[in-house]
Scaffold this motif. Structure first.
Motif: not given
Length: 785
Positions: A59-66, A100-103, A106-112, A114-120
């Protein structure tokens, strides 16, 4: 003024960590709670689709564009393979996460966030039962009371299904598995669900006391129409749960949770699911019981009324025997032996012990398609561990595991094999109950028994009576086998000595009658070879005496016996021909051409015998463990060349091929040359013997075909003799099993042991030929390392 203790909130976390020492134990406590609630079964769902740290990194690599979403999707799919049984089950999770990766791309949503949403949504451990459930007041006033004895107040365990837990610590198990928990429960008479929620992180605050933390309690609509029962949902999972970890938990603990030796009268299936896929929970396999060297059952039955009754009885049955060996211990001599009294014995109460003992050095394959030696030993590893304690059919903690030597049974010899009684070769259970053994009390964390007087008496009975009795049986059996082997070898050596004396005398007489120098030279060579063999025999005799004095394993003794057989064979063969030569030379009508022919035959045998002496020296006890890389094709070619005189005498043709081709390409192996020779020669000798007894219908030429598969690394040896009955496919590798008149039945047993020593395998191919017989031996060679 009276004052009271105040308890810091974090004390509860410390208490939980002390009492619930592992995730396995935590799940065990929750399983026992379901049993005590009279649930007919319990279901544990472990939902953990991927490693969270790797997912967070993606997720962090996606947000950083890497990394682009498509690449992250492929990386995650590869990561998920460690968490699912089937690849197709991964796709649903991957497709949702991909969206979710695509979202987030595109939106640069916060990693924490997104991760919380996945864990729940995807990560949880859910324990579900359909027991009697808990009312709202019970949840609030009883469930939240640590150490409550409410179960004892609610149930009379002597009349109903026994209680497995009564210390009130099961609820602490939730915090061991995850940081958040929800408990939902419903009784049969209620309409709605009762729920309480925990955030265990709140208990880490050093400034809060227990009374400062408020637990949320509510009533919910029963939208799923649950009749009754309890569901515990644990989230914010503390540790990673990959498939290997869950399967290990199932095999090492869940499969051993219930008594392995008999079915409990209380049926209680445990369903374990990993990411919606059920994992098999299997009982102790029937075939694993059958291959044990023996099964022993001890019954301890104290009595207050009788005078000198039988307080302990043992029934022991060895494999392949019909009747039990029974022994009784009268009360008076028994209490004197362990220095106790009848009162304490009565307080200990009645119990039974079942023991399966295995000689790992003597394990044989059961079924060539499924159960080879490696499969058997792997399965055995999940069950051995010494004496497990079972109360009312359920195991106490991890007793009887390889990591729990509660009885101090092994002292530095855990993995010894052969005629050794240790936890590595033993499956055993001690079966106690609340009714019969109320003074054997579980420790606070329910991982063992409290060390009181009754517990010490139990350990004394095991250490001073039962274990010595078992060891005595094993030693007696070992000594019997050694006596059989030693007697066989001693008789063989006596025969060889007589054979040598006669052969040397005959050759000396022949030498006197010969005039040609070259003929005298042949006889001298023959006598020299025989002398070398006789000296080797003397060394063997010394080694035998040393081996006997040191109580070496049967395999070593049997190996010496096999060597004696080889020397005997060589001396016997020369004797046979020298006697024939002497008889012919005594005949005045003999032709010179006859002498020449016999002398040529004797010369060829001398050459072969020299090769055999070198081979014997290679697998002598001094050097037989030395493995080396070499060409096994060349070894077989030389070995068969040495056998040509024997094949010629018995009218046997042979064919050696590699990959079914007569172009004999090299095939490298890492083995002990001489020991490999022993395996091959044993099979060849048997083939030659049985080829004299008959041929397969329609054949009139005796044939032995040997093929080396250079890819599969196997050697196939087949003859066209009478073959072997399919029902003897395993028996022929057992010690002392033989179909030959006056046979010792050690050859194939030794050969299979030698193969196993190399990490190889010797077996009889189970492919039946037209006459329903088996004829092909397979040697699976060790793979290069």
């Amino acid at each position: 003024m009276a004052i009271t203790f105040k308890i810091a909130a974090r004390t509860l976390r410390h208490l939980g960590a002390e009492l619930i020492t592992s995730e396995e134990m935590a799940l065990n406590e929750l399983i026992k709670n379901a049993f005590d609630a009279k649930s007919p079964r319990v279901k544990i769902e472990i939902n953990y689709p991927a490693n969270l740290k790797k997912l967070e990194s993606l997720i962090k690599l996606i947000l950083s564009g890497q990394v682009f979403p498509e690449d992250a999707k492929n990386s995650l799919k590869e990561c998920c393979k460690d968490y699912y049984k089937d690849e197709e089950d991964i796709n649903f999770f991957i497709e949702e996460i991909y969206e979710l990766f695509i979202k987030i791309f595109n939106t640069q949503e916060e990693c924490a966030k997104v991760l919380e949403e996945i864990k729940n949504k995807y990560y949880s451990i859910i324990i579900t039962d359909t027991g009697y459930g808990m009312k709202k007041t019970t949840l609030e006033n009883v469930f939240l009371t640590i150490g409550t004895n409410s179960k004892l107040n609610k149930l009379n365990h002597l009349e109903e299904r026994p209680l497995l837990g009564e210390k009130g610590i099961g609820r602490l198990s939730m915090m061991r598995l995850g940081n958040k928990s929800i408990v939902q429960s419903k009784t049969l008479e209620e309409k709605s669900l009762n729920q309480i929620s925990f955030n265990w992180e709140d208990f880490n605050n050093p400034n809060l006391f227990l009374e400062d933390i408020k637990i949320e309690s509510k009533t919910l609509n029963n939208k799923d129409n649950i009749e009754q029962g309890t569901t515990i949902i644990i989230s914010e999972i503390t540790n990673d749960w990959n498939l290997n970890k869950t399967e290990k938990f199932v095999k090492e603990y869940i499969q051993r949770l219930k008594r392995p030796f008999s079915k409990s009268k209380f049926s209680f299936p445990i369903d374990i699911l990993q990411n919606k896929k059920r994992l098999a929970v299997k009982p102790l396999p029937k075939w694993l019981k059958e291959i044990a060297e023996f099964h022993a059952e001890y019954t301890f039955s104290p009595s207050e009324s009788e005078e000198n009754y039988t307080i302990l009885r043992r029934e022991l049955k060895w494999k392949d025997t019909v009747s039990n060996e029974i022994r009784d211990w009268p009360k008076n001599s028994f209490v004197d032996q362990i220095e106790t009294n009848n009162l304490l014995a009565n307080r200990l109460g009645k119990f039974t012990i079942n023991i399966l003992w295995y000689n790992r050095a003597n394990i044989k394959p059961l079924n060539q398609l499924e159960f080879n030696v490696k499969t058997i030993k792997n399965e055995l590893n999940y069950w051995v561990g010494g004496f497990s304690i079972y109360r009312d059919g359920f195991r106490i903690g991890f007793t009887g595991g390889l990591n729990d030597d509660w009885l101090k049974m092994d002292r530095g010899a855990l993995t010894s094999q052969g005629f050794t009684f240790n936890r590595y070769q033993t499956i055993a259970e001690i079966s106690i109950s609340k009714r019969e053994n109320p003074n054997l009390i579980d420790s606070a964390n329910r991982q063992a028994l409290l060390e009181n007087n009754e517990f010490h008496l139990l350990t004394d009975i095991l250490n001073k009576v039962i274990i010595p009795d078992i060891k005595g049986h094993i030693n007696d059996y070992r000594e019997l086998q050694e006596a059989i082997v030693l007697d066989s070898i001693e008789k063989n050596i006596t025969t060889i000595e007589k054979s040598h004396q006669k052969s040397d005398s005959d050759l000396a007489n022949i030498e006197k009658t010969l005039e040609k120098k070259e003929e005298k030279e042949i006889i001298k060579n023959a006598r020299s070879i025989m002398k070398d063999q006789y000296e080797l025999l003397e060394e063997l005799h010394v080694k035998l005496q040393q081996t006997s004095a040191q109580h070496t394993e049967i395999l070593e003794l049997a190996n010496l016996g096999q060597m004696a057989d080889i020397i005997s064979h060589e001396l016997g063969r020369i004797t046979e021909n020298t006697v024939m030569l002497l008889d012919r030379l005594k005949n005045k009508d003999h032709k010179e051409s006859d002498t020449d022919e016999i002398m040529l035959e004797l010369r060829s045998q001398i050459i072969a015998t020299e090769k055999r002496i070198k081979s014997i020296d290679l697998f002598s006890p001094k050097t037989r463990q030395r493995k080396e890389f070499y060409d096994i094709t060349a070894q077989l070619r030389t070995l068969l060349y040495g056998y040509e005189p024997k094949f010629k005498r018995h009218n046997v043709q042979y064919c050696l091929t590699v990959d079914n081709n007569k172009d004999l390409i090299p095939v490298k192996v890492k083995m002990v040359r001489g020991l490999v020779t022993q395996i091959i020669e044993n099979i060849l000798t048997n083939s030659v013997y049985w080829l004299q007894k008959g041929l397969i219908s329609g054949d009139n030429i005796r044939k032995i075909d040997i093929d080396i598969d250079s890819v599969a690394k196997t050697i196939s040896i087949r003859d066209n003799g009478p073959g072997i009955a399919p029902e003897h496919i395993v028996d022929i590798f057992k010690p002392y099993f033989t179909n030959r008149k006056n046979g010792k039945g050690l050859g194939l047993y030794i050969a299979s042991q030698i193969a196993e020593y190399h990490g190889a395998r010797l077996y009889l191919d189970n492919l039946k030929e037209e006459d329903n017989r088996l004829r092909t031996f397979i040697i699976e060679l060790p793979q290069e390392k």
